[in-house]
Design an enzyme around this catalytic site. Structure first.
Site, PDB file in Angstrom:
ATOM      1  N   ASP A  44      -4.481 -12.829   3.108  1.00 13.70           N
ATOM      2  CA  ASP A  44      -5.725 -12.361   3.709  1.00 13.70           C
ATOM      3  C   ASP A  44      -6.940 -12.675   2.825  1.00 13.70           C
ATOM      4  OD1 ASP A  44      -4.589 -10.515   1.974  1.00 13.70           O
ATOM      5  OD2 ASP A  44      -4.642  -8.838   3.375  1.00 13.70           O
ATOM      6  N   HIS A  56      -6.185  -7.106  -0.625  1.00 14.18           N
ATOM      7  CA  HIS A  56      -6.381  -5.685  -0.899  1.00 14.18           C
ATOM      8  C   HIS A  56      -5.603  -5.250  -2.137  1.00 14.18           C
ATOM      9  CE1 HIS A  56      -6.769  -6.260   3.539  1.00 14.18           C
ATOM     10  NE2 HIS A  56      -7.840  -5.536   3.354  1.00 14.18           N
ATOM     11  N   ASP A 114      -2.502 -10.392  -2.638  1.00 14.11           N
ATOM     12  CA  ASP A 114      -3.087  -9.939  -1.370  1.00 14.11           C
ATOM     13  C   ASP A 114      -4.569  -9.601  -1.600  1.00 14.11           C
ATOM     14  OD1 ASP A 114      -2.023  -8.569   1.468  1.00 14.11           O
ATOM     15  OD2 ASP A 114      -3.794  -7.564   0.639  1.00 14.11           O
ATOM     16  N   HIS A 154       0.819  -1.222   0.000  1.00 15.59           N
ATOM     17  CA  HIS A 154       0.000   0.000   0.000  1.00 15.59           C
ATOM     18  C   HIS A 154       0.851   1.270   0.000  1.00 15.59           C
ATOM     19  CE1 HIS A 154      -3.655  -2.218   0.422  1.00 15.59           C
ATOM     20  NE2 HIS A 154      -3.309  -2.760   1.577  1.00 15.59           N
TER      21      HIS A 154
HETATM   22  N1  Q9C Z   1     -12.439  -2.859   8.611  1.00 16.69           N
HETATM   23  C1  Q9C Z   1      -2.493  -5.219   4.089  1.00 16.69           C
HETATM   24  O1  Q9C Z   1      -3.103  -6.266   3.969  1.00 16.69           O
HETATM   25  N2  Q9C Z   1      -7.998  -1.390   7.112  1.00 16.69           N
HETATM   26  N3  Q9C Z   1      -3.089  -4.110   4.531  1.00 16.69           N
HETATM   27  C2  Q9C Z   1      -9.005  -2.410   7.107  1.00 16.69           C
HETATM   28  C3  Q9C Z   1     -11.188  -3.216   7.977  1.00 16.69           C
HETATM   29  C4  Q9C Z   1      -6.863  -1.465   6.274  1.00 16.69           C
HETATM   30  C5  Q9C Z   1      -4.495  -4.090   4.890  1.00 16.69           C
HETATM   31  C6  Q9C Z   1     -10.160  -2.096   8.017  1.00 16.69           C
HETATM   32  C7  Q9C Z   1      -6.401  -2.795   5.800  1.00 16.69           C
HETATM   33  C8  Q9C Z   1      -4.976  -2.746   5.269  1.00 16.69           C
HETATM   34  C9  Q9C Z   1      -1.048  -5.152   3.795  1.00 16.69           C
HETATM   35 ZN    ZN Z   2      -4.164  -7.106   2.483  1.00 12.87          ZN
END
Ligand code: Q9C
Ligand code: ZN
Length: 341
Positions: free
Chosen positions: A284, A197, A195, A159
């Site tokens: 994830d 995201h 991933d 990110h």
């Molecule tokens: N309600 C990585 O997997 N916030 N970052 C999520 C969920 C951010 C994930 C909130 C998630 C970032 C590297």
């Molecule tokens: Zn992620």
């Protein structure tokens, strides 16, 4: 497969993040990397070696010097104000506001971040720096002839943009490794981001370039973090037009749906004919992940690894997300074992 690991990740342990109106213990915690390391050992995946120190230069090839200076010095500035709790950003230069760097530590943190998921603690800089060195050390092994390597990076990176931290990410480990390959004479690098995201940071770093193909499978940003990037119509710009492929998928996507997108992504990588592949390895996508909405099972990760192997490319795996800590080791190492079989 060789694993590169640094204990320095323990130096980064944020206390809280805001989720559903509540301050919750950070999901991105040291146990994540510890469980993966234990699984690498238990499965005898191969040797685990420490990171070497390649200095700041390869990091500065990707990241803005102002952001690096801020990240390196923020904790000392915060502590000098008599503060002890985590430093967290809370105001950002969005629409109607001026895009200039203020003087204060909070103002500057807002300037160099896009969300509040990036606590800075006393050890955050060292942990993020070492995480990048883990990726660079694994990159070195591949550039020296290894066909695969696993960079057990923590904190994660995908990110993080050139001058923005966010989403638990400070330095973009995969992008730093990709740039290192290019600086060592490689001409085409593919990054496959699996991933859950969207890897908004990685996409933005290479968006206008044709020497890195970025392919990402992820939760549809219309309903999922990071919301403001990751749509299918983002195909690259300028010289990079056609070298960015986003494959957003609906909530509830399971292996049949996910693997169909993987097939499409692998076809694009095959067509690009890269010299090396970097996999941004987030797990994830797991059915029990506490912050995600895909439905992959642990055996699915073996199939994922096998499909990536079929690309027949030297492959650098860089650890990203995954928050079901009891299963994170099984799932991450399943990808690596599926790749090796
Ligand atoms: N309600 C990585 O997997 N916030 N970052 C999520 C969920 C951010 C994930 C909130 C998630 C970032 C590297
Ligand atoms: Zn992620």
């Amino acid at each position: 497969m060789l694993t590169i690991y640094s204990d320095d990740h323990h130096l980064h342990h944020g206390r809280c993040e805001l989720i559903d109106g509540q301050l919750m213990p950070c999901f991105e915690k040291p146990e994540r990397a510890d469980f993966i390391r234990e699984r690498v050992l238990a499965r005898q995946l191969g040797p685990i070696e420490p990171a070497r120190d390649w200095g700041l230069a390869p990091i500065a090839r990707v990241h803005d010097q102002g952001m690096l200076d801020f990240l390196q010095g923020a904790w000392a500035r915060w502590a000098a104000l008599g503060q002890e709790g985590d430093l967290l950003p809370y105001t950002w230069p969005t629409r109607t506001l001026r895009q200039q760097k203020p003087d204060s530590v909070h103002g500057q943190f807002g300037y160099y971040s896009f969300d509040a998921g990036v606590p800075i603690t006393a050890g955050t800089w060292q942990a993020a720096y070492s995480s990048a060195q883990v990726a660079l050390t694994a990159q070195h092994h591949i550039a020296s002839g290894a066909t695969s390597a696993f960079a057990l990076c923590r904190p994660p990176g995908h990110h993080a943009a050139a001058d923005l931290m966010g989403g638990y990410c400070y330095l973009n480990n995969a992008a730093i490794a990709a740039q290192a390959f290019l600086d060592q004479g490689y001409r085409r690098v593919a990054i496959l981001d699996v991933d859950y995201h969207h890897g908004n940071g990685t996409q933005s770093i290479f968006y206008e370039r044709s020497d890195v193909l970025f392919v990402s499978l992820h939760g549809d940003p219309a309903i999922e973090f990071p919301f403001f990037l990751g749509y299918a119509d983002e195909t690259g710009a300028g010289a990079g037009e056609g070298y960015n492929l986003n494959l957003p998928l609906p909530a509830g996507s399971d292996w049949p749906v996910w693997s169909a997108a993987l097939k499409q992504g692998c076809q694009a990588i095959d067509d690009y004919q890269p010299e090396v592949l970097i996999v941004s390895l987030g797990v994830d996508t797991f059915e029990l992940d506490p912050i995600s909405r895909f439905k992959l099972t642990s055996p699915d990760y073996l199939k994922m690894g096998a499909r990536i192997r079929a690309l027949n490319l030297p492959t650098l795996f860089v650890m990203e997300g995954g928050y079901a800590v009891e299963a994170i080791g099984i799932n991450a190492v399943n990808v690596l074992e599926g790749f090796e079989q």
